[in-house]
Scaffold this motif. Sequence first.
Motif, PDB file in Angstrom:
ATOM      1  N   ASN A  55       0.808  -1.213   0.000  1.00  0.00           N
ATOM      2  CA  ASN A  55       0.000   0.000   0.000  1.00  0.00           C
ATOM      3  C   ASN A  55       0.849   1.274   0.000  1.00  0.00           C
ATOM      4  O   ASN A  55       0.335   2.355  -0.263  1.00  0.00           O
ATOM      5  CB  ASN A  55      -0.954   0.005   1.195  1.00  0.00           C
ATOM      6  CG  ASN A  55      -1.983  -1.093   1.075  1.00  0.00           C
ATOM      7  OD1 ASN A  55      -2.408  -1.422  -0.022  1.00  0.00           O
ATOM      8  ND2 ASN A  55      -2.352  -1.684   2.197  1.00  0.00           N
TER       9      ASN A  55
ATOM     10  N   PRO B  36       0.860   4.163  -4.235  1.00  0.00           N
ATOM     11  CA  PRO B  36       0.791   5.623  -4.427  1.00  0.00           C
ATOM     12  C   PRO B  36       2.115   6.226  -4.897  1.00  0.00           C
ATOM     13  O   PRO B  36       2.112   7.171  -5.691  1.00  0.00           O
ATOM     14  CB  PRO B  36       0.425   6.171  -3.049  1.00  0.00           C
ATOM     15  CG  PRO B  36      -0.140   5.034  -2.302  1.00  0.00           C
ATOM     16  CD  PRO B  36       0.481   3.802  -2.864  1.00  0.00           C
TER      17      PRO B  36
ATOM     18  N   PRO C 207      -3.702  13.426  -5.114  1.00  0.00           N
ATOM     19  CA  PRO C 207      -3.299  12.619  -3.952  1.00  0.00           C
ATOM     20  C   PRO C 207      -2.619  13.419  -2.846  1.00  0.00           C
ATOM     21  O   PRO C 207      -2.567  12.972  -1.699  1.00  0.00           O
ATOM     22  CB  PRO C 207      -2.349  11.579  -4.527  1.00  0.00           C
ATOM     23  CG  PRO C 207      -2.712  11.466  -5.940  1.00  0.00           C
ATOM     24  CD  PRO C 207      -3.168  12.832  -6.347  1.00  0.00           C
TER      25      PRO C 207
ATOM     26  N   ASN D  66      -5.040  14.205   0.062  1.00  0.00           N
ATOM     27  CA  ASN D  66      -5.482  13.108   0.914  1.00  0.00           C
ATOM     28  C   ASN D  66      -4.405  12.849   1.967  1.00  0.00           C
ATOM     29  O   ASN D  66      -3.247  12.590   1.634  1.00  0.00           O
ATOM     30  CB  ASN D  66      -5.725  11.860   0.071  1.00  0.00           C
ATOM     31  CG  ASN D  66      -6.328  10.735   0.862  1.00  0.00           C
ATOM     32  OD1 ASN D  66      -6.572  10.854   2.060  1.00  0.00           O
ATOM     33  ND2 ASN D  66      -6.581   9.638   0.177  1.00  0.00           N
TER      34      ASN D  66
ATOM     35  N   SER E 198      -3.883  10.338   3.980  1.00  0.00           N
ATOM     36  CA  SER E 198      -3.308   8.990   4.062  1.00  0.00           C
ATOM     37  C   SER E 198      -2.308   8.703   2.949  1.00  0.00           C
ATOM     38  O   SER E 198      -1.420   7.866   3.109  1.00  0.00           O
ATOM     39  CB  SER E 198      -4.421   7.941   4.036  1.00  0.00           C
ATOM     40  OG  SER E 198      -5.089   7.989   2.795  1.00  0.00           O
ATOM     41  N   SER E 199      -2.426   9.370   1.815  1.00  0.00           N
ATOM     42  CA  SER E 199      -1.499   9.099   0.714  1.00  0.00           C
ATOM     43  C   SER E 199      -0.481  10.213   0.500  1.00  0.00           C
ATOM     44  O   SER E 199       0.316  10.140  -0.431  1.00  0.00           O
ATOM     45  CB  SER E 199      -2.280   8.873  -0.581  1.00  0.00           C
ATOM     46  OG  SER E 199      -2.936  10.051  -0.965  1.00  0.00           O
TER      47      SER E 199
ATOM     48  N   VAL F  93       3.198   9.691  -1.591  1.00  0.00           N
ATOM     49  CA  VAL F  93       3.301  10.486  -2.817  1.00  0.00           C
ATOM     50  C   VAL F  93       4.535  11.380  -2.762  1.00  0.00           C
ATOM     51  O   VAL F  93       5.293  11.489  -3.736  1.00  0.00           O
ATOM     52  CB  VAL F  93       2.017  11.315  -3.035  1.00  0.00           C
ATOM     53  CG1 VAL F  93       2.224  12.389  -4.084  1.00  0.00           C
ATOM     54  CG2 VAL F  93       0.877  10.407  -3.421  1.00  0.00           C
TER      55      VAL F  93
END
Length: 157
Positions: free
Chosen positions: A33, A37, A89, A92, A94-95, A99
């Motif tokens: 995960n 990204p 992204p 956001n 969480s990402s 990134v």
Amino acid sequence: WWMVIVNPTLKTPIPALMVLCTTMSLYLAVDVNVLIPCLSTVEWSFYCLTFSSLLYLRFKDPKAHRPVKVPLVIAVFLLFVSFGFVILPLFNASSRIPVLIGMSSLPIGCVLYGMLCMTRHYFGSDAWEKPRKPRSNSDSSIDSGHGSDSSSELGVK
């Protein structure tokens, strides 16, 4: 400077590919995960660069021969879409960190590549030379010591 060596036969940077495979294996060992990204943002940033360079060259040199001419509307649309996939992204939480890690790897990689190329330029390397031609059967008589020319080349009479 060993990572910029290109194999003369295969025309591929084998050491760089080995480092890339090792790095990707480490990413996969940690968490998938995090990898998705990072790589998708880097991939879409290159698409964004591709579409922007397409538009730049379309206006800078419109009469140049192009085997495939993409309609202007499609190029502009894909530029906005790819730019959105790079920027969105970041909003956001969480990402955001993956990134930024992926995007920071690009300038770091460019700087390292430039330093390694400059090192190769200043210290020299024969790994980037053209591959040598394979010897023909007529050259084997000179190497094996058989034939009339081998004694005269060695200075033996």
